[in-house]
Design a protein around this motif. Sequence first.
Motif, PDB file in Angstrom:
ATOM      1  N   VAL A 125       5.696  -4.114   7.133  1.00  0.00           N
ATOM      2  CA  VAL A 125       6.904  -3.289   7.191  1.00  0.00           C
ATOM      3  C   VAL A 125       6.713  -2.041   6.337  1.00  0.00           C
ATOM      4  CG1 VAL A 125       9.390  -3.220   6.774  1.00  0.00           C
ATOM      5  CG2 VAL A 125       8.319  -5.348   7.536  1.00  0.00           C
ATOM      6  N   VAL A 126       7.040  -0.870   6.916  1.00  0.00           N
ATOM      7  CA  VAL A 126       7.015   0.389   6.175  1.00  0.00           C
ATOM      8  C   VAL A 126       8.427   0.690   5.673  1.00  0.00           C
ATOM      9  CG1 VAL A 126       6.580   2.864   6.296  1.00  0.00           C
ATOM     10  CG2 VAL A 126       5.071   1.273   7.502  1.00  0.00           C
ATOM     11  N   SER A 127       8.554   0.966   4.384  1.00  0.00           N
ATOM     12  CA  SER A 127       9.859   1.232   3.771  1.00  0.00           C
ATOM     13  C   SER A 127       9.826   2.568   3.051  1.00  0.00           C
ATOM     14  CB  SER A 127      10.220   0.116   2.778  1.00  0.00           C
ATOM     15  OG  SER A 127      10.260  -1.137   3.409  1.00  0.00           O
ATOM     16  N   PRO A 176       1.522   4.224   3.269  1.00  0.00           N
ATOM     17  CA  PRO A 176       1.254   3.184   4.258  1.00  0.00           C
ATOM     18  C   PRO A 176       0.109   3.570   5.165  1.00  0.00           C
ATOM     19  CG  PRO A 176       3.246   4.392   4.823  1.00  0.00           C
ATOM     20  CD  PRO A 176       2.842   4.838   3.444  1.00  0.00           C
ATOM     21  N   ARG A 205       6.601   6.625   0.697  1.00  0.00           N
ATOM     22  CA  ARG A 205       6.796   5.440   1.530  1.00  0.00           C
ATOM     23  C   ARG A 205       5.727   4.427   1.176  1.00  0.00           C
ATOM     24  NH1 ARG A 205      10.250   6.516   5.840  1.00  0.00           N
ATOM     25  NH2 ARG A 205      10.637   8.744   6.215  1.00  0.00           N
ATOM     26  N   TYR A 206       6.020   3.183   1.454  1.00  0.00           N
ATOM     27  CA  TYR A 206       5.048   2.138   1.174  1.00  0.00           C
ATOM     28  C   TYR A 206       5.081   1.105   2.294  1.00  0.00           C
ATOM     29  CZ  TYR A 206       9.213  -0.328  -0.543  1.00  0.00           C
ATOM     30  OH  TYR A 206      10.452  -0.913  -0.648  1.00  0.00           O
ATOM     31  N   ARG A 207       3.941   0.464   2.478  1.00  0.00           N
ATOM     32  CA  ARG A 207       3.813  -0.587   3.487  1.00  0.00           C
ATOM     33  C   ARG A 207       3.680  -1.920   2.772  1.00  0.00           C
ATOM     34  NH1 ARG A 207       2.249  -0.580   8.927  1.00  0.00           N
ATOM     35  NH2 ARG A 207       1.503  -2.589   9.702  1.00  0.00           N
ATOM     36  N   ALA A 252       0.101   3.683  11.534  1.00  0.00           N
ATOM     37  CA  ALA A 252       0.331   2.664  12.559  1.00  0.00           C
ATOM     38  C   ALA A 252      -0.481   2.987  13.802  1.00  0.00           C
ATOM     39  CB  ALA A 252       1.815   2.584  12.902  1.00  0.00           C
ATOM     40  N   ARG A 286       0.825  -1.205   0.000  1.00  0.00           N
ATOM     41  CA  ARG A 286       0.000   0.000   0.000  1.00  0.00           C
ATOM     42  C   ARG A 286       0.862   1.260   0.000  1.00  0.00           C
ATOM     43  NH1 ARG A 286      -5.189  -1.432   0.673  1.00  0.00           N
ATOM     44  NH2 ARG A 286      -5.623  -3.454   1.640  1.00  0.00           N
TER      45      ARG A 286
END
Length: 289
Positions: free
Chosen positions: A260-262, A141, A254-256, A144, A138
Motif C-alpha cells: 500500500v502506498v500512503s 515507494p 509518500r511511502y510504500r 507501480a 520504503r
Amino acid sequence: MATSDQLLVVIDPVARHSDGESVRIAKDVLSAGAATKVCLPDGPEEFARALDRRGSRRPVVVGDDRALLRAVRFLHRRRELGTTALSLVPVGAAQSLARSLGVPTGAVAAARAVLDGVERRLDLLVDDSDGVVLGDLRIPPLPALETAGAEPVPASSASSGRPWLRTCQSLVRTLAVRPTRLPSPRPGPGPSRLRVEVDGKTLVDLDQPVEAVSVTPGDPGVAEVEVRPVSVGAEASPLLAVGRRVTVSGADFRYRADAVVSGPVRTRTWVVREGAWGLTLPAARPPGR
C-alpha cells in the motif's frame, strides 16, 4: 472436534475470481482435516463482518497479500491481534509478502500448514496514525507496474464464427482517424531532504539529500533502517541503524508499506511491537525468519 480444530475460512473475492481451482483445492484439504465454516464475502465490509462473527473459530484467509493485510488491520483496530492467530492460504497474484513471512506457496502445502503448523508470534510495525506494516517499508515507494492493452475478446462474441465481420471490423479500425498521442514522460522521484531518526538519534538530517529510505524487519523487537544518500562522484555508502522507533520528517513524502502506498505526509513515526501478531506457519521454521 476440539475448538482449536474449528476453522472459519474466509475466501477473498479476488481469489475466487482469479484462481477458482486453487480455492477449491484449499477448501477440500481444510474440510478434510477440520470442521470448517466457509464465508464468501463480496467486499471489504462483508470480509470484516465475517471476521467479527468468527466466535471461537480460528480464522483462515484464502487470498493474496492484500487480503492478509486487510485481516491484520481489522484485528489490530479491534485490539484482538494478541488473542487471535491468523492462517493464510495464498491465492492470487500478490504473494511476495506471504513468501517473505514463510507461508508455503501452493494451495495444498499452505492448507496443510494451516492444519499441521504452529503459531509464530511476529513483530508488527505500527505508525502514529494506527497503520500497520507486516513486511518492508520504503521511501519513496517503488514505482507501480502498469499494464496496458485491451481485454481479450471472448470466443462467444458476436464476431465469433463470422470471418467477414472480423475483416470489416479490422478495416474500420485501420481507417479510423486516431488523435496523435504524445508521450508523457514520468520522471522518477528526485532526491528527498528528510530527517531520519532511530530511537531518538539522527541518522540523516535535512542538509543531506537522500535517494531512498528502507525499514525492514530485523531481530525480534527491532527494525533495520537503511538510508541511501545521494552520491556525488563516488557512490555514497548507505547509512545503517537498528532500533525500535523510527521517525521520518521533512518535505511531503509518500511511502510504500507492504503493498500500500500512503501519503503525502510531513512526518511519520513507526514503532516495533514485538510479537504483536500470530501467523500459523509450518512446524519447521523456514531459514532466515
